[in-house]
Design an enzyme around this catalytic site. Structure first.
Site, mmCIF file in Angstrom:
data_model
loop_
_atom_site.group_PDB
_atom_site.id
_atom_site.type_symbol
_atom_site.label_atom_id
_atom_site.label_comp_id
_atom_site.label_asym_id
_atom_site.label_seq_id
_atom_site.Cartn_x
_atom_site.Cartn_y
_atom_site.Cartn_z
ATOM 1 N N GLU A 138 -1.337 -5.850 8.387
ATOM 2 C CA GLU A 138 -0.741 -4.936 9.738
ATOM 3 C C GLU A 138 -1.483 -5.471 10.943
ATOM 4 O O GLU A 138 -2.618 -5.338 10.850
ATOM 5 C CB GLU A 138 -0.701 -3.683 9.511
ATOM 6 C CG GLU A 138 0.242 -2.979 8.299
ATOM 7 C CD GLU A 138 0.409 -1.555 8.081
ATOM 8 O OE1 GLU A 138 0.227 -1.005 9.002
ATOM 9 O OE2 GLU A 138 0.896 -1.373 6.980
ATOM 10 N N ASP A 183 0.944 -1.206 -0.142
ATOM 11 C CA ASP A 183 0.084 -0.004 0.065
ATOM 12 C C ASP A 183 0.876 1.229 0.092
ATOM 13 O O ASP A 183 0.438 2.296 -0.034
ATOM 14 C CB ASP A 183 -1.029 0.012 1.065
ATOM 15 C CG ASP A 183 -0.275 -0.155 2.449
ATOM 16 O OD1 ASP A 183 0.881 -0.006 2.700
ATOM 17 O OD2 ASP A 183 -1.149 0.034 3.395
ATOM 18 N N SER A 184 2.144 0.993 0.046
ATOM 19 C CA SER A 184 3.309 2.282 -0.159
ATOM 20 C C SER A 184 2.688 2.805 -1.434
ATOM 21 O O SER A 184 3.305 3.836 -1.979
ATOM 22 C CB SER A 184 4.605 1.669 -0.251
ATOM 23 O OG SER A 184 4.841 0.393 -0.745
ATOM 24 N N LYS A 237 -1.129 -9.623 2.905
ATOM 25 C CA LYS A 237 -0.264 -9.021 4.131
ATOM 26 C C LYS A 237 -1.341 -8.100 4.684
ATOM 27 O O LYS A 237 -2.030 -7.412 4.251
ATOM 28 C CB LYS A 237 0.847 -8.267 3.554
ATOM 29 C CG LYS A 237 1.477 -7.723 4.732
ATOM 30 C CD LYS A 237 3.001 -7.366 4.353
ATOM 31 C CE LYS A 237 3.286 -6.022 3.871
ATOM 32 N NZ LYS A 237 2.551 -4.921 4.694
ATOM 33 N N GLU A 283 9.148 -4.112 10.607
ATOM 34 C CA GLU A 283 9.294 -2.723 9.742
ATOM 35 C C GLU A 283 9.863 -1.760 10.995
ATOM 36 O O GLU A 283 9.093 -1.588 12.088
ATOM 37 C CB GLU A 283 8.254 -2.116 9.195
ATOM 38 C CG GLU A 283 8.510 -0.755 8.573
ATOM 39 C CD GLU A 283 7.544 -0.200 7.519
ATOM 40 O OE1 GLU A 283 6.588 -1.160 7.220
ATOM 41 O OE2 GLU A 283 7.773 0.973 7.178
ATOM 42 N N ASP A 288 -0.901 -6.373 -0.292
ATOM 43 C CA ASP A 288 -1.263 -5.667 0.787
ATOM 44 C C ASP A 288 -2.604 -5.315 0.921
ATOM 45 O O ASP A 288 -3.464 -4.941 0.072
ATOM 46 C CB ASP A 288 -0.524 -4.327 0.715
ATOM 47 C CG ASP A 288 0.209 -4.151 2.176
ATOM 48 O OD1 ASP A 288 0.218 -4.857 3.012
ATOM 49 O OD2 ASP A 288 0.798 -3.025 2.227
#
Ligand code: KIV
Length: 272
Positions: free
Chosen positions: A122, A51-52, A120, A187, A90
């Protein structure tokens, strides 16, 4: 040369085995067909459609704006560019936060529509129950703890994690492993803590700003190739200066257009 460079298609089983074999897992993000094809040809083991993309593709101030449709759109493009690398998509902010039912539906949609081999998420203990349900339904899940950009507002900024101790991070890593993740992104974690987590869990840890003792590393495509400099975190190492190449090429092109040098005969069609 590593035995893994001979592997035609990296699967979840190779990734799990690489940790035991002491083979570091090289990962990069990608967001489109052409860059996916290039990093795949270079030999990365895993590609993440992160999602960057909110920042490096769309110019948002953080990742929170990214939608499920955007992740699916970019993952489909990346999928078409990959032959060997394992593909992870993501899950954007908001797509697994409302209810487990809604989250499962969204993850199923990503796997079904985009061609990703895993998703993925978080979070640590707080998403462990959801992850177990996804894994039980045959969806591969990669965890992500430490500095979690989707928590930027609740963390009060992007803060390096683990300075005050390792207890919470280790508990989160163990909860994720227990829930069935195949790997965990660490991270922005201090090196001593990521080393301890890596030694504690059996699944591979993939570091970004987490020191050299993780089982693998991941960086953002535009950072690695020197294409994005709105901000450059300490952990980024540039392996190429594509920005300068594009600026030089762009100036040359403009000069030739302005001076009638381009197009020349070789780039022109004629009747005869
Ligand atoms: O969004 C992303 O690119 C990521 C990686 C940096 C791990 O989450």
């Amino acid at each position: 040369m590593s035995k893994y460079s001979e592997i035609k298609k990296i699967t979840i089983n190779h990734l799990k085995r690489m940790k035991n074999d002491g083979e570091k897992i090289a990962c990069l993000t990608a967001y489109d067909y052409t860059s996916a094809k290039l990093v795949d040809a270079a030999g990365v083991d895993l590609v993440l459609v992160g999602d960057s993309l909110g920042m490096v593709i769309n110019g948002y101030e953080n990742t929170l704006y990214v939608t499920l449709d955007e992740i699916i759109y970019h993952t489909k493009a990346v999928k078409r560019g990959l032959k060997r690398a394992f593909l992870v998509a993501d899950m954007p902010f908001g797509t697994y936060h409302v209810s487990e039912e809604d989250a499962i539906k969204n993850c199923v949609r990503v796997i079904k529509e985009s061609g990703a081999e895993a998703v993925k998420l978080e979070g640590g203990k707080n998403v462990a129950s959801l992850i177990k349900k996804l894994v039980d339904r045959g969806i591969n899940v990669m965890g992500h703890i430490g500095l979690m950009p989707q928590y930027v507002h609740s963390m009060g900024g992007y803060k390096i994690q683990g300075r005050e101790g390792d207890e919470k991070l280790i508990e989160d890593a163990l909860a994720l492993e227990d829930a069935g993740v195949f790997a965990i992104v660490l991270e922005g974690v201090v090196a001593e803590v990521s080393k301890k987590i890596t030694e504690t869990v059996k699944v591979p840890t993939i570091g970004i700003g987490a020191g050299k003792d993780c089982d693998g590393q991941i960086l953002v495509f535009h950072d690695v190739f020197g294409m994005f400099d709105d901000f450059v975190p300490k952990f980024v190492k540039r392996y190429a200066d594509v920005k300068s190449v594009i600026l030089d090429g762009g100036k040359k092109y403009i000069e030739e257009v302005k001076n009638d040098v381009f197009p020349s005969k070789e780039h022109t069609f004629f009747r005869g």
